[in-house]
Design a protein around this motif. Structure first.
Motif, PDB file in Angstrom:
ATOM      1  N   VAL A  15      -6.152  -7.769  16.080  1.00 45.03           N
ATOM      2  CA  VAL A  15      -5.218  -7.839  14.953  1.00 45.03           C
ATOM      3  C   VAL A  15      -5.094  -6.438  14.368  1.00 45.03           C
ATOM      4  O   VAL A  15      -6.041  -5.916  13.779  1.00 45.03           O
ATOM      5  CB  VAL A  15      -5.706  -8.837  13.884  1.00 45.03           C
ATOM      6  N   ASN A  16      -3.884  -5.820  14.521  1.00 41.12           N
ATOM      7  CA  ASN A  16      -3.752  -4.422  14.125  1.00 41.12           C
ATOM      8  C   ASN A  16      -2.292  -4.044  13.827  1.00 41.12           C
ATOM      9  O   ASN A  16      -1.682  -3.307  14.601  1.00 41.12           O
ATOM     10  CB  ASN A  16      -4.322  -3.513  15.226  1.00 41.12           C
ATOM     11  N   PRO A  17      -1.671  -4.463  12.738  1.00 41.46           N
ATOM     12  CA  PRO A  17      -2.133  -5.432  11.758  1.00 41.46           C
ATOM     13  C   PRO A  17      -1.728  -6.861  12.131  1.00 41.46           C
ATOM     14  O   PRO A  17      -2.108  -7.811  11.490  1.00 41.46           O
ATOM     15  CB  PRO A  17      -1.410  -4.987  10.489  1.00 41.46           C
TER      16      PRO A  17
ATOM     17  N   PRO B 156       0.828  -1.213   0.000  1.00 38.80           N
ATOM     18  CA  PRO B 156       0.000   0.000   0.000  1.00 38.80           C
ATOM     19  C   PRO B 156       0.861   1.261   0.000  1.00 38.80           C
ATOM     20  O   PRO B 156       2.046   1.227   0.348  1.00 38.80           O
ATOM     21  CB  PRO B 156      -0.796  -0.118   1.311  1.00 38.80           C
ATOM     22  N   ASP B 157       0.245   2.394  -0.395  1.00 45.37           N
ATOM     23  CA  ASP B 157       0.967   3.671  -0.416  1.00 45.37           C
ATOM     24  C   ASP B 157       1.580   4.001   0.938  1.00 45.37           C
ATOM     25  O   ASP B 157       2.631   4.630   1.015  1.00 45.37           O
ATOM     26  CB  ASP B 157       0.023   4.812  -0.818  1.00 45.37           C
TER      27      ASP B 157
ATOM     28  N   ILE C 293       2.177   0.882   9.652  1.00 45.00           N
ATOM     29  CA  ILE C 293       2.609   0.429   8.325  1.00 45.00           C
ATOM     30  C   ILE C 293       1.416   0.115   7.428  1.00 45.00           C
ATOM     31  O   ILE C 293       1.311   0.595   6.306  1.00 45.00           O
ATOM     32  CB  ILE C 293       3.542  -0.793   8.445  1.00 45.00           C
ATOM     33  N   ILE C 294       0.512  -0.745   7.913  1.00 50.19           N
ATOM     34  CA  ILE C 294      -0.695  -1.075   7.144  1.00 50.19           C
ATOM     35  C   ILE C 294      -1.846  -0.318   7.785  1.00 50.19           C
ATOM     36  O   ILE C 294      -2.561  -0.839   8.636  1.00 50.19           O
ATOM     37  CB  ILE C 294      -0.969  -2.587   7.132  1.00 50.19           C
ATOM     38  N   SER C 295      -1.977   0.946   7.390  1.00 51.15           N
ATOM     39  CA  SER C 295      -3.039   1.789   7.935  1.00 51.15           C
ATOM     40  C   SER C 295      -3.574   2.673   6.822  1.00 51.15           C
ATOM     41  O   SER C 295      -2.973   2.785   5.753  1.00 51.15           O
ATOM     42  CB  SER C 295      -2.514   2.648   9.096  1.00 51.15           C
TER      43      SER C 295
END
Length: 481
Positions: A462-464, A112-113, A213-215
């Motif tokens: 889970v985050n992430p 992801p961006d 990171i994955i947000s």
């Protein structure tokens, strides 16, 4: 004149908004225009089904997003929209095999961006290009024969960790301690950084970075993404100081070119004789430190959780580890031969990672249009594989909620069903490194303590990555000498 100017300005603003909305909705509709797409829905423009995807993880059931759609559409592949991108989710062993075996043929890694913005390469290349370079560097350090010489260092770091963080305490929070252990180990092996106070300077910023990171990539104060970017910039500045000092030490003969990954990066050059610059090395080390400790700390935490819940499993692990401990002379460190004897312990660790996979899944991007299971996957679409689609599927693991290390005896699970480290050319290059740090942790843990959970039904979020909501507090019971 001023009212006319304001009117024109307002008209221009309305027009631009109208055009933007038209483009968003046109693009959203065009994503559905291909013939024979997988079943599913794309949800609202841009937002898609991202909130439901994440919220299932926040509630502790990330697999629900996957299994609800498998059941609804009676299909092992379905379409959705995640992180603003049209995506196909490929499920089951067949989906894993297809994606892992077609790497760089039909699909390529995609992030992801948010990842590209948190890890901006100084060379202005994409994160996928930088990852390719890293995968060429890592085998020299991450293959089993190279890692063997690090086992004694791992044991030394673990002993110091348990002496300072666990011993002489009645209760501890496991997750923060596990993060401290794996991060200290990564700093020691990748950077030869051994000063606890120096390591501690990195610790909190790294947690902020990892959680963002994955947000959703909204760079506003207070958002996880904004905090992750700030943390990334701080860590990069710290790393540059370490890199410059190492360069000086190498020039003066105070450091060895082969002592760790940092030295290797500073001295290695490509086929044209070009070496990496300091900013580029800082970016790569930053990524390595995140990958080198984040998933393993989750695995170590859940190992404590299940050993506390399942006394009969603990007893077998304890028996195996004490046989090894009793064979050592006072002060003798663990070695490769000891690791090879930890077969049952590793089966337990694998069953923990099956039930609570540290890596929930991963993204790919379609290089061209292709057909999977009779459905068209358009070029540019993102593809997602999910560890839970096999790990918690009774087709591959009967009674999937039952904890059974025997699943990993003999030849173990069928290919492409147990995927805690991914698979194919993109299988985590640190898989063997993770195995060693997990087993060294287990050895040092069970030979010192028994332990009880203080919150019996603690929620998992889970985050992430999966983590116990309260950090897994436990009561320690030291073994009598």
């Amino acid at each position: 004149m001023e009212p006319l100017f304001l009117t024109l300005l307002l008209a221009l603003f309305v027009s631009s908004v109208t055009v933007s909305l038209f483009l968003v909705f046109y693009n959203h509709r065009s994503q559905n225009s291909y013939p024979n797409l997988p079943p599913g829905k794309l949800g609202l423009p841009y937002v898609g089904e991202s909130f439901e995807f994440f919220s299932n993880g926040w509630k502790g059931h990330p697999e629900k997003f996957i299994f609800d759609r498998i059941a609804k559409y009676s299909s092992q592949v379905f379409k959705t929209n995640l992180l603003g991108e049209p995506a196909a989710v490929l499920c089951g062993a067949a989906g894993n095999k297809f994606l892992f075996s077609n790497e760089n043929k039909l699909v390529v890694a995609w992030w992801p961006d948010s990842v590209n913005k948190i890890f901006p390469s100084s060379l202005q290349t994409s994160s996928k290009e930088e990852a390719k370079k890293m995968r060429k560097l890592l085998p020299l350090f991450m293959k089993p024969e190279a890692l063997q010489r690090y086992i004694g260092i791992m044991d030394t770091v673990a002993q110091r960790h348990f002496a300072s963080g666990w011993e002489n305490k009645e209760q501890v929070l496991v997750f923060p301690l596990a993060k401290n252990y794996t991060f200290s180990l990564a700093c020691r092996l990748f950077l030869s950084l051994d000063d606890p106070s120096h390591v501690a300077r990195f610790s909190d910023p790294f947690q902020l970075l990892a959680s963002g990171i994955i947000s959703i990539p909204i760079d506003l104060p207070g958002t996880p993404f904004h905090r992750a970017i700030k943390a990334s910039n701080f860590i990069r500045t710290e790393l540059l100081a370490i890199i410059r000092q190492r360069n000086k030490d190498l020039a003066e003969g105070k450091a060895s070119p082969t002592q760790d990954i940092l030295s290797h990066m500073l001295v290695i050059c490509d086929e044209n004789g070009k070496c990496m610059n300091e900013l580029d090395i800082a970016d790569k080390i930053l990524g390595l430190l995140v990958g080198g400790h984040d998933t393993a700390s989750g695995a170590c935490t859940f190992i404590v959780k299940y050993l506390a819940e399942l006394p009969h499993i603990y007893e077998e692990v304890y028996k195996e580890q004490m046989e090894i401990a009793k064979s050592k002379t006072p002060g003798e460190l663990l070695n490769w031969g000891d690791i090879q004897k930890m077969k049952y312990s590793w089966n337990v660790a694998c069953e923990v990672m099956r039930i609570s996979p540290p890596l929930q899944g991963g993204f790919r991007e379609a290089l061209n249009d292709f057909i999977f299971n009779g459905f068209t996957i358009p070029k540019g679409w993102k593809l997602y594989w999910s560890a839970n689609s096999t790990h918690k599927n009774p087709v591959y693991f009967p009674e999937p909620e039952k904890f059974d290390p025997a699943r990993f005896e003999g030849n173990g699970p069928a290919p492409y069903t147990f995927v805690p480290f991914g698979g194919g050319p993109r299988m985590c290059p640190g898989k063997e490194y993770a195995r060693l740090e997990i087993l060294v942790f287990m050895h040092n843990l069970v030979k010192r303590f028994r332990f009880d959970k203080l919150i019996q039904d603690e929620k998992i979020v889970v985050n992430p990555l999966p983590i116990p909501e309260k950090g897994l507090p436990v009561r320690l019971h030291p073994h009598k000498a």
